[in-house]
Design a protein around this motif. Structure first.
Motif, PDB file in Angstrom:
ATOM      1  N   SER A 102      23.731  56.474  -3.188  1.00  0.00           N
ATOM      2  CA  SER A 102      25.122  56.462  -2.736  1.00  0.00           C
ATOM      3  C   SER A 102      25.326  57.419  -1.568  1.00  0.00           C
ATOM      4  CB  SER A 102      26.044  56.862  -3.896  1.00  0.00           C
ATOM      5  OG  SER A 102      27.347  57.109  -3.415  1.00  0.00           O
ATOM      6  N   ASN A 103      25.639  56.852  -0.433  1.00  0.00           N
ATOM      7  CA  ASN A 103      25.931  57.676   0.734  1.00  0.00           C
ATOM      8  C   ASN A 103      27.184  58.521   0.493  1.00  0.00           C
ATOM      9  OD1 ASN A 103      25.344  58.556   3.431  1.00  0.00           O
ATOM     10  ND2 ASN A 103      27.176  57.418   4.058  1.00  0.00           N
ATOM     11  N   THR A 104      28.108  57.999  -0.278  1.00  0.00           N
ATOM     12  CA  THR A 104      29.318  58.762  -0.617  1.00  0.00           C
ATOM     13  C   THR A 104      28.953  60.014  -1.402  1.00  0.00           C
ATOM     14  OG1 THR A 104      30.624  56.732  -0.671  1.00  0.00           O
ATOM     15  CG2 THR A 104      31.558  58.655  -1.781  1.00  0.00           C
ATOM     16  N   ALA A 105      28.045  59.879  -2.363  1.00  0.00           N
ATOM     17  CA  ALA A 105      27.598  61.042  -3.142  1.00  0.00           C
ATOM     18  C   ALA A 105      26.931  62.068  -2.231  1.00  0.00           C
ATOM     19  CB  ALA A 105      26.645  60.606  -4.255  1.00  0.00           C
ATOM     20  N   VAL A 106      26.106  61.610  -1.309  1.00  0.00           N
ATOM     21  CA  VAL A 106      25.452  62.523  -0.357  1.00  0.00           C
ATOM     22  C   VAL A 106      26.500  63.255   0.466  1.00  0.00           C
ATOM     23  CG1 VAL A 106      23.966  62.637   1.690  1.00  0.00           C
ATOM     24  CG2 VAL A 106      23.304  61.200  -0.250  1.00  0.00           C
TER      25      VAL A 106
ATOM     26  N   LEU B  77      29.659  68.081   1.772  1.00  0.00           N
ATOM     27  CA  LEU B  77      30.990  68.684   1.902  1.00  0.00           C
ATOM     28  C   LEU B  77      31.101  69.947   1.051  1.00  0.00           C
ATOM     29  CD1 LEU B  77      33.935  68.480   2.958  1.00  0.00           C
ATOM     30  CD2 LEU B  77      34.438  67.184   0.884  1.00  0.00           C
ATOM     31  N   ILE B  78      30.649  69.874  -0.195  1.00  0.00           N
ATOM     32  CA  ILE B  78      30.703  71.038  -1.087  1.00  0.00           C
ATOM     33  C   ILE B  78      29.844  72.161  -0.529  1.00  0.00           C
ATOM     34  CG2 ILE B  78      30.039  71.894  -3.378  1.00  0.00           C
ATOM     35  CD1 ILE B  78      30.841  69.029  -4.421  1.00  0.00           C
ATOM     36  N   LEU B  79      28.629  71.825  -0.075  1.00  0.00           N
ATOM     37  CA  LEU B  79      27.741  72.848   0.472  1.00  0.00           C
ATOM     38  C   LEU B  79      28.323  73.485   1.729  1.00  0.00           C
ATOM     39  CD1 LEU B  79      24.305  71.062  -0.049  1.00  0.00           C
ATOM     40  CD2 LEU B  79      25.165  73.066  -1.296  1.00  0.00           C
ATOM     41  N   ASP B  80      28.891  72.665   2.606  1.00  0.00           N
ATOM     42  CA  ASP B  80      29.499  73.192   3.837  1.00  0.00           C
ATOM     43  C   ASP B  80      30.708  74.068   3.541  1.00  0.00           C
ATOM     44  OD1 ASP B  80      27.580  71.889   5.344  1.00  0.00           O
ATOM     45  OD2 ASP B  80      28.906  70.225   5.931  1.00  0.00           O
ATOM     46  N   LEU B  81      31.532  73.626   2.618  1.00  0.00           N
ATOM     47  CA  LEU B  81      32.716  74.391   2.236  1.00  0.00           C
ATOM     48  C   LEU B  81      32.318  75.755   1.661  1.00  0.00           C
ATOM     49  CD1 LEU B  81      35.812  74.471   1.830  1.00  0.00           C
ATOM     50  CD2 LEU B  81      35.430  73.401  -0.388  1.00  0.00           C
TER      51      LEU B  81
ATOM     52  N   GLY C 205      20.594  72.313   2.852  1.00  0.00           N
ATOM     53  CA  GLY C 205      20.839  73.747   2.888  1.00  0.00           C
ATOM     54  C   GLY C 205      21.339  74.345   1.592  1.00  0.00           C
ATOM     55  N   CYS C 206      21.059  73.694   0.458  1.00  0.00           N
ATOM     56  CA  CYS C 206      21.486  74.243  -0.830  1.00  0.00           C
ATOM     57  C   CYS C 206      20.722  75.538  -1.108  1.00  0.00           C
ATOM     58  CB  CYS C 206      21.229  73.225  -1.939  1.00  0.00           C
ATOM     59  SG  CYS C 206      21.892  73.740  -3.528  1.00  0.00           S
ATOM     60  N   ASP C 207      21.439  76.548  -1.587  1.00  0.00           N
ATOM     61  CA  ASP C 207      20.863  77.878  -1.800  1.00  0.00           C
ATOM     62  C   ASP C 207      19.874  77.926  -2.960  1.00  0.00           C
ATOM     63  OD1 ASP C 207      22.545  79.394   0.165  1.00  0.00           O
ATOM     64  OD2 ASP C 207      24.137  78.622  -1.125  1.00  0.00           O
TER      65      ASP C 207
END
Length: 166
Positions: free
Chosen positions: A92-96, A101-105, A131-133
């Motif tokens: 799902s591209n929406t899930a990606v 969005l969550i990571l950027d925020l 870029g997830c920590d």
């Protein structure tokens, strides 16, 4: 443990004292839904814990009913992104886009993110690329009893340092 338990802080202080640990050694997870029950009271309690040095992790982010605006008022140190976002990234591209969005925020807010429930290499690589920590999940290990964890850790240390010459 219940965040609204009036003895919670005293209990945690006692555990730390008895084990000669600093407050920063204990990470407290608060589910997102706890903030929706009585957000003002939860925020006051969490701020008190943070002043003592506890690290606060917002668990199951994205499964509750809080708004993005409320996220800015939540006194947290770490955001734990729920597995429900990760599981659908394969197809799902929406899930990606939601994960990005969550990571950027979180990055803009200078809050590290832990992706929960990573179960395969594809998920790991996708999250790393975004870029997830930090990631956690069955890809690395199922939950283990303390003794099994210690054995696993000792084997890993031996493997990594067996060829090191001092």
């Amino acid at each position: 443990m219940d965040i609204f338990d009036p003895t919670l802080e005293r209990t945690l202080d006692g555990l730390l004292r008895d084990n000669r640990l600093d407050h920063s050694a204990l990470k407290l997870e608060v589910t997102e839904s706890a903030y929706t029950e009585n957000s003002d009271q939860v925020i006051r309690i969490i701020e008190s814990f943070r002043k003592k040095g506890f690290e606060i992790e917002l668990d199951d982010f994205g499964t509750g009913y809080s708004s993005l605006g409320m996220l800015s008022s939540m006194p947290i140190d770490v955001l734990k992104m729920d597995r429900s976002f990760i599981i659908n990234m394969h197809n799902s591209n929406t899930a990606v886009q939601l994960v990005k969005l969550i990571l950027d925020l979180a990055k803009e807010m200078k809050i590290p993110v832990i992706a929960e429930g990573v179960e395969d290499k594809i998920e790991l690589m996708m999250l790393k690329e975004m870029g997830c920590d930090i990631v956690q999940g069955y890809y690395f290990s199922r939950p283990l009893p303390t003794s099994d964890f210690e054995d696993l850790l000792n084997k890993e240390i031996e493997k990594r340092f067996n060829n090191v010459r001092v």
